[in-house]
Scaffold this active site. Structure first.
Site, PDB file in Angstrom:
ATOM      1  N   GLU A  72       0.872  -1.177   0.000  1.00 44.62           N
ATOM      2  CA  GLU A  72       0.000   0.000   0.000  1.00 44.62           C
ATOM      3  C   GLU A  72       0.908   1.225   0.000  1.00 44.62           C
ATOM      4  O   GLU A  72       1.436   1.616   1.034  1.00 44.62           O
ATOM      5  CB  GLU A  72      -0.921  -0.008   1.228  1.00 44.62           C
ATOM      6  CG  GLU A  72      -1.829  -1.226   1.309  1.00 44.62           C
ATOM      7  CD  GLU A  72      -2.800  -1.323   0.151  1.00 44.62           C
ATOM      8  OE1 GLU A  72      -2.983  -0.331  -0.582  1.00 44.62           O
ATOM      9  OE2 GLU A  72      -3.375  -2.410  -0.056  1.00 44.62           O
TER      10      GLU A  72
ATOM     11  N   CYS B 297      -1.859   9.251   2.442  1.00 36.98           N
ATOM     12  CA  CYS B 297      -1.439   8.674   1.160  1.00 36.98           C
ATOM     13  C   CYS B 297      -2.450   8.952   0.061  1.00 36.98           C
ATOM     14  O   CYS B 297      -2.103   8.980  -1.118  1.00 36.98           O
ATOM     15  CB  CYS B 297      -1.191   7.174   1.307  1.00 36.98           C
ATOM     16  SG  CYS B 297      -2.629   6.230   1.853  1.00 36.98           S
TER      17      CYS B 297
END
Length: 461
Positions: free
Chosen positions: A210, A244
């Site tokens: 991720e 993110c």
């Protein structure tokens, strides 16, 4: 702490109970919920101390709430997820039966980042525990108070038979990534993600990455601008941009740029009237603070126009007031690297075709955000661009939907978790074929006969 010994201890516990019953898995999830509810205040304070200031509302909204929601959703559906899935069998193999069994992989390794240290530990932990695995977590050295307390609480509530939490610097992280886990999940930068994947490859450990990247936002000219700017800035400035999924740059139609500037300033000032004292989060560490300042200085030196949204660019401690950047160019670091802070480059556009071409000429992002009620415009972006996920007419909220898989693509990551996809990521999908007592396959045994040749001809049609 000997990491290899910790892993072997967990592997031994797995061997004793390789397929935990539903009751045991639900019990473990209840313990995680109790950990959160009993310790919410002290964990919130620990994150605040590590950041120097983290908005308590943001911790509650972006870490506590989604973790509890994930546990609740998982508990409701876990029985269905665990049940073997029946699959169809070709007419030529009937009355045999086929099914898929979801089996715990064993011991899962999770490497946790600093920006959302609670949610990004618990999110994958919930999926791994629900799938029946034992888990080792490596916490971030940049959130030392939280990481230490979280380790103590995990061992207290879940016990070391199920979870081991380790702390330490980069050398511990490097050693952790080299361990022969049955699956590993890493959340962090693309640079470190590549190193983790290289280390895991020596053990053929399957990896979920991720990562991040530069997630674009586009405001279609026909969409209400004020609504778009409000939703954009909420997503961008949550956690001071240290997300993110945060919008990394935005395309605004050339005829709306001045209105965009005015609205962005007004809305930001309304969001954070007392930003120096409360509500507005600081950058998490001196390292992140210095990196951000370097990005901003590079842009200014190369000719970018800086528009402060809270009247100033001067920091208060590690709190950095948000800014918009105009006239940015491709050679600026802010156009090359993920920003991870409260700075937003604005790119003017006239035609969506050019925007789509630009996005497709760059690494595939973790997210894409489009504000448009125009069906053709929306369809063009959905069919012609690739990103890890999409939120339409808002930002970042797709990550909060438990029924949606979360993950990147290409440079922004690989694999998915959350909800059922998380359960499956941390499970081995074992194919099972059960032959019946009376099986027609016997007709195909050698030597070949006229009947078997005739049947094979039918089978090929």
């Amino acid at each position: 702490m000997n990491l290899e010994t910790e892993l072997q201890d967990l592997k031994q516990q797995y061997a004793k109970e390789p397929f935990p019953a539903l009751k045991q898995r639900l019990k473990n999830l209840d313990k995680l919920a109790s950990l959160l509810k009993d310790s919410e205040g002290e964990l919130t304070q620990a994150i605040n101390d590590d950041f120097s200031y983290r908005s308590p509302l943001e911790t509650e909204l972006a870490e506590i709430y989604p973790s509890l929601k994930s546990i609740s959703n998982t508990k409701k559906q876990l029985s269905d997820w665990m049940a073997p899935e029946k699959r169809s069998v070709s007419i030529w193999f009937r009355p045999a039966k086929a099914s898929v069994m979801y089996q715990p992989k064993g011991v899962v390794g999770i490497i946790v980042p600093w920006n959302y240290p609670l949610y990004l530990a618990l999110g994958p932990l919930i999926g791994a525990i629900a799938a029946g695995n034992r888990v080792m977590l490596k916490m971030s050295e940049f959130t030392p108070k939280f990481s230490q307390r979280f380790a103590e609480l995990c061992h207290q509530y879940l016990g070391k038979d199920w979870v081991r939490v380790v702390n330490g610097g980069p050398e511990v992280g490097e050693a952790f990534s080299k361990l022969p886990f049955d699956h590993m999940l890493f959340t962090g930068s693309s640079r470190v993600g590549r190193a983790v994947m290289r280390a895991a490859s020596d053990n053929l450990t399957p990896v979920t990455l991720e990562l991040g990247g530069k997630s674009p936002t586009i405001i279609d000219q026909s969409f209400p601008l004020k609504t778009a700017v409000e939703r954009l800035l909420f997503g961008k400035l949550l956690n001071a941009g240290q997300t993110c999924l945060a919008p990394d740059y935005i395309f605004v139609h050339k005829d709306q740029v001045e209105d965009f500037k005015r609205l962005a300033s007004l809305i930001t000032q309304g969001f954070y009237p007392n930003w120096k004292e409360q509500d507005y989060t600081a950058l998490a560490s001196e390292k992140q603070f210095d990196r951000y300042q370097n990005l901003l200085e590079d842009a200014k030196t190369k000719g970018a126009e800086v528009l402060p949204l809270l009247y100033t660019t001067e920091a208060v401690g590690r709190k950095l007031p948000p800014v918009l950047l105009f006239n940015t160019t491709e050679d600026m670091l802010v156009r090359e690297e993920e920003i991870f802070g409260p700075m937003l480059p604005v790119v003017e556009y006239t035609e969506h075709e050019a925007v789509i071409e630009y996005i497709n000429s760059h690494p595939r992002p973790l997210a894409l955000y489009l504000f448009s009620d125009n069906k053709k415009v929306t369809t063009d972006y959905m069919l012609r661009t690739i990103s890890g996920g999409v939120t339409l007419n808002d930002t970042i909220l797709h990550v909060s939907q438990e029924e949606l898989p979360f993950g990147g693509v290409g440079a922004s990551g690989m694999g998915h978790y959350h909800g059922e996809e998380g359960f499956k990521t941390f499970s081995k999908a074992k194919s099972i074929f059960k032959q019946s007592r009376f099986a027609g396959t016997k007709l195909m045994y050698p030597p070949q006969t006229k009947l078997s040749k005739f049947l094979l001809g039918l089978m090929k049609k």
